[in-house]
Scaffold this motif. Structure first.
Motif, PDB file in Angstrom:
ATOM      1  N   ILE A 246       2.029   6.393  -6.932  1.00 23.36           N
ATOM      2  CA  ILE A 246       1.010   7.275  -7.522  1.00 23.36           C
ATOM      3  C   ILE A 246       1.406   8.737  -7.304  1.00 23.36           C
ATOM      4  N   GLY A 247       1.913   9.022  -6.097  1.00 23.55           N
ATOM      5  CA  GLY A 247       2.343  10.390  -5.787  1.00 23.55           C
ATOM      6  C   GLY A 247       3.437  10.866  -6.738  1.00 23.55           C
TER       7      GLY A 247
ATOM      8  N   LEU B  52       0.838  -1.207   0.000  1.00 24.68           N
ATOM      9  CA  LEU B  52       0.000   0.000   0.000  1.00 24.68           C
ATOM     10  C   LEU B  52       0.870   1.253   0.000  1.00 24.68           C
ATOM     11  N   ILE B  53       1.908   1.245   0.854  1.00 25.55           N
ATOM     12  CA  ILE B  53       2.795   2.419   0.937  1.00 25.55           C
ATOM     13  C   ILE B  53       3.490   2.630  -0.415  1.00 25.55           C
TER      14      ILE B  53
ATOM     15  N   GLY C 160       2.490   1.678  -3.309  1.00 32.91           N
ATOM     16  CA  GLY C 160       1.495   2.114  -4.285  1.00 32.91           C
ATOM     17  C   GLY C 160       1.214   3.599  -4.165  1.00 32.91           C
ATOM     18  N   VAL C 161       1.025   4.061  -2.918  1.00 30.63           N
ATOM     19  CA  VAL C 161       0.725   5.488  -2.682  1.00 30.63           C
ATOM     20  C   VAL C 161       1.908   6.346  -3.128  1.00 30.63           C
ATOM     21  N   VAL C 162       3.126   5.898  -2.754  1.00 27.25           N
ATOM     22  CA  VAL C 162       4.330   6.653  -3.146  1.00 27.25           C
ATOM     23  C   VAL C 162       4.441   6.685  -4.672  1.00 27.25           C
TER      24      VAL C 162
END
Lengths: 184, 162
Positions: free
Chosen positions: B129-130, B122-123, B125-127
């Motif tokens: 996308i960011g 999840l981390i 993925g978020v990084v």
């Protein structure tokens, strides 16, 4: 720069996958052949059961003896394969004052087992465990399962699956003499 | 600040306050409704689902008809009646068999990997996308060249004729 970064990312993903594989490999071990209670040198659980002959079978009555507990039933093929070894073993030791042996029925009914034990000539006491309380307290995972309990109440030897007469003799001897158990 | 400013500010804040209220009510309802039923029958039912049949593959104690699972189903109400907590009951079966009897892996030892991997994914993925959004927002905006405008004009002209 982009190529270098892609390589680093690929390398990191590879390292994570390899680490995960190692973790899985370490966790996956072959099934043990020794009951958990024996592996941990646990105290054998107390039990009181109704015997097929109407007499009560109690672990308390076997206190200070070396005794063998065998979980079995009428329909299990390995149990039938093990039977000659158990019969020979029991015949050899039943006269010894510090020895006892009991069979505990696992997943079978008393009437069937009464007929079966008579037909097979099983002469050691066999107890009925209708709700599986005794088999649960030993942590059984199937049948046959055999436990050899030392005079101090510790389950020192045992086996998941069929046991040979040589193994039973070896374990009885080890339990009596406070030795470690080994398979023959 | 004038009275008109205050009214305007209140009007702006009102939807946000309403939204906050809805969120708070939703969270309270979720928390209250997700509180487990403490009745012995409900506890036994939950434990039968949380414990795996020790001699089966992929079956909970609740679903299995093996003698071991049946014995555990008989044993759980007795333990509850004896005053054992759910945790104590789970621990008792772990001691009797092993950790595999738990349908949910513990969060200690190597099992931490099972819990950590989804969080890590999840981390990442978020990084990811960011970083992607940052790159897109930094990309120069395209401006139409004279040739582009000519093509568009020509296309519109053709449409009008048609």
């Amino acid at each position: 720069v982009t190529k270098l970064r892609t390589r680093w990312i690929a390398l990191a993903v590879g390292v994570v996958l390899v680490a995960f594989g190692v973790v899985l490999a370490v966790q996956h071990r072959s099934e043990p052949s020794v009951p958990r209670l024996v592996q941990e040198h646990g105290t054998a659980p107390a039990f009181t059961l109704d015997g097929l002959d109407g007499k009560a079978i109690s672990s308390a009555a076997m206190k200070d003896k070396t005794y063998v507990v065998n979980f079995f039933n009428s329909w299990c093929i390995p149990c039938r394969q093990e039977e000659p070894a158990l019969k020979a073993f029991y015949a050899e030791h039943k006269g010894e004052s510090d020895f006892a042996m009991v069979g505990i029925i696992i997943d079978d009914d008393a009437a069937t087992m009464r007929t079966y034990t008579e037909a097979q000539g099983i002469t050691w006491p066999v107890g009925v465990d209708p709700h599986g309380a005794a088999s649960l307290s030993f942590g059984t995972t199937g049948q046959p399962e055999t436990y050899v309990i030392a005079p101090d109440g510790v389950a020192v030897c045992g086996n998941l699956g069929t046991s040979s007469q040589a193994e039973l003799d070896l374990w009885l001897n080890a339990a009596r003499n406070g030795q470690e158990c080994t398979s023959s | 600040m004038t009275a008109a400013d205050t009214r305007s500010r209140t009007r702006t804040l009102l939807p946000w306050l309403a939204l906050g209220l809805v969120v708070i009510v939703a969270v309270v309802v979720l928390v209250v409704r997700s509180r487990p039923d403490p009745s012995p029958a409900a506890r036994a039912y939950r434990l039968e689902h949380q414990l795996a049949c020790p001699v089966c593959e992929g079956q909970a104690v609740f679903d299995s008809n093996s003698p071991q699972a049946a014995a555990i189903r008989d044993d759980i109400p007795k333990r509850i009646a004896a005053g054992q907590s759910d945790g104590e009951i789970r621990s008792a079966y772990v001691a009797l068999y092993n950790e595999k009897i738990l349908e949910t892996p513990s969060n200690s030892g190597l099992n931490i990997v099972v819990w950590a991997l989804p969080v890590l994914a999840l981390i990442l993925g978020v990084v990811g996308i960011g970083l992607a959004v940052r790159r897109w927002s930094r990309a120069p905006r395209l401006t139409a060249t004279a040739d582009d405008e000519h093509i568009v004009r020509k296309a519109r002209h053709l449409e009008d004729e048609a």
